[in-house]
Design a protein around this motif. Structure first.
Motif, PDB file in Angstrom:
ATOM      1  N   GLU A 155       9.016  10.426   3.633  1.00 33.10           N
ATOM      2  CA  GLU A 155       9.686   9.535   4.574  1.00 33.10           C
ATOM      3  C   GLU A 155       8.654   8.691   5.314  1.00 33.10           C
ATOM      4  O   GLU A 155       7.709   9.228   5.901  1.00 33.10           O
ATOM      5  N   LEU A 156       8.828   7.372   5.278  1.00 31.28           N
ATOM      6  CA  LEU A 156       8.025   6.462   6.089  1.00 31.28           C
ATOM      7  C   LEU A 156       8.857   6.127   7.322  1.00 31.28           C
ATOM      8  O   LEU A 156       9.574   5.127   7.368  1.00 31.28           O
ATOM      9  N   ALA A 157       8.787   7.009   8.312  1.00 34.07           N
ATOM     10  CA  ALA A 157       9.737   6.976   9.419  1.00 34.07           C
ATOM     11  C   ALA A 157       9.721   5.646  10.168  1.00 34.07           C
ATOM     12  O   ALA A 157      10.769   5.109  10.524  1.00 34.07           O
ATOM     13  N   GLY A 158       8.545   5.095  10.407  1.00 34.65           N
ATOM     14  CA  GLY A 158       8.467   3.855  11.163  1.00 34.65           C
ATOM     15  C   GLY A 158       9.136   2.692  10.470  1.00 34.65           C
ATOM     16  O   GLY A 158       9.640   1.767  11.120  1.00 34.65           O
ATOM     17  N   ASP A 159       9.158   2.729   9.135  1.00 35.40           N
ATOM     18  CA  ASP A 159       9.768   1.654   8.357  1.00 35.40           C
ATOM     19  C   ASP A 159      11.176   2.014   7.886  1.00 35.40           C
ATOM     20  O   ASP A 159      11.851   1.182   7.293  1.00 35.40           O
ATOM     21  N   GLN A 160      11.595   3.261   8.144  1.00 41.09           N
ATOM     22  CA  GLN A 160      12.883   3.750   7.654  1.00 41.09           C
ATOM     23  C   GLN A 160      12.984   3.539   6.143  1.00 41.09           C
ATOM     24  O   GLN A 160      13.981   3.021   5.626  1.00 41.09           O
ATOM     25  N   SER A 185      15.340  -2.378   6.880  1.00 41.85           N
ATOM     26  CA  SER A 185      14.016  -2.865   6.523  1.00 41.85           C
ATOM     27  C   SER A 185      13.972  -3.282   5.058  1.00 41.85           C
ATOM     28  O   SER A 185      14.381  -2.526   4.174  1.00 41.85           O
ATOM     29  N   ASN A 199      14.817   1.603   0.850  1.00 42.58           N
ATOM     30  CA  ASN A 199      15.170   1.555   2.267  1.00 42.58           C
ATOM     31  C   ASN A 199      16.418   2.397   2.487  1.00 42.58           C
ATOM     32  O   ASN A 199      16.888   3.102   1.586  1.00 42.58           O
ATOM     33  N   ARG A 234       5.051  -2.921   3.477  1.00 43.28           N
ATOM     34  CA  ARG A 234       3.701  -3.095   4.011  1.00 43.28           C
ATOM     35  C   ARG A 234       2.678  -3.149   2.875  1.00 43.28           C
ATOM     36  O   ARG A 234       2.814  -2.446   1.866  1.00 43.28           O
TER      37      ARG A 234
END
Length: 282
Positions: free
Chosen positions: A244-249, A104, A127, A108
């Motif tokens: 951690e922004l898990a959805g965006d890795q 990624s 990332n 956002r």
């Protein structure tokens, strides 16, 4: 990730000393760590089966065997989670044929807004490869004099391992390098871009990277204190917290001074006067 399950098991076997599991070290050992036969005995599996696992000829161990191997190898929680993840990746490879998780590089808008809202604390976004995707003004003032933001597309891992200035600025450079390589390995997730990046680091940096990568570390700290020799304001101790922004890795890291001297130095760096009032919108 082909063969990574076996390579990970082998790395942990070779890192485990005989005395840690109650075995005599002996003067005639020719292999680092434990022998396959010793691990097989401790895990109550056959040597032949463990050999197949380590050589990548079998990648579908049952949960019970994984647990037995984890116990035999004295794995910590982070290593156990990574072992389970590797087994899951191998067992479900055919279900996701042709699919590879992309690195990624998109930030956002809400994350950018959050960075901008942190006006008094250095904050930045990485990332899985350690690319510095976005940062706020306090981090710019903190990191730019270090040379971290010199590149058009700055990368924290590359800077720490390939830029000689990093060793000068970070007194605990070795520990920090360990953490960054651990994060790189932990977040690898079958993405070939990580292996390509690791090969570039291996060619450029050599042993300081290679030895860390071959140990296959996965336990990285999400919080702690980092010491820094800043060229403009001197020594700093910064406490950091990583989300951690898990959805965006992606990982968002925020730093703040860990003591009064560091708070005063950071104020000087950011052009603030302690005790002064500042306007608040709204």
């Amino acid at each position: 990730m082909d063969g990574e399950l076996g390579a990970f098991l082998r790395s942990r076997r070779e890192a485990l000393r005989p005395e840690q599991v109650g075995l005599p070290a002996g003067p005639r050992r020719r292999t680092p760590g434990l022998r396959r036969a010793e691990v097989a005995t401790l895990a109550q599996v056959s040597v032949e089966y463990l050999t197949r696992l380590e050589q990548g000829r079998d990648n579908r161990p049952s949960p019970e065997i994984l647990a037995a191997l984890a116990d035999a190898l004295r794995l910590d929680d982070a290593d156990r989670r990574h072992l389970q993840q590797l087994a899951s990746v191998d067992q479900h490879r055919q279900l996701c044929a042709g699919e590879r998780p992309m690195v990624s590089r998109t930030v956002r808008p809400t994350v950018r807004t959050l960075l901008e809202a942190l006006r008094d604390r250095p904050a930045y976004l990485l990332n899985r490869l350690g690319d510095v995707l976005a940062w706020n003004e306090p981090f710019d003032r903190l990191a730019r004099p270090l040379g971290l933001l010199d590149a058009e597309h700055p990368n924290l891992v590359w800077y720490l391992l390939a830029d000689e200035r990093a060793r000068e600025h970070f007194p605990d450079w070795a520990d920090l390098a360990d953490q960054q390589v651990a994060d790189l390995h932990r977040l690898r997730g079958g993405d070939p871009a990580t292996d390509i990046f690791a090969e570039r680091l291996d060619r450029t940096v050599g042993e300081p990277f290679r030895s860390r990568w071959q140990r296959r570390p996965v336990a990285a700290q999400s919080s702690g204190v980092r010491r820094l020799r800043h060229p403009e304001v001197g020594p700093l101790q910064l406490a950091y917290e990583t989300l951690e922004l898990a959805g965006d890795q992606q990982r968002l890291t925020v730093a703040q001074p860990a003591d009064a001297d560091s708070a005063a130095a950071l104020d000087r760096l950011l052009g603030r006067r302690p005790g002064s009032l500042r306007s608040v919108a709204g």
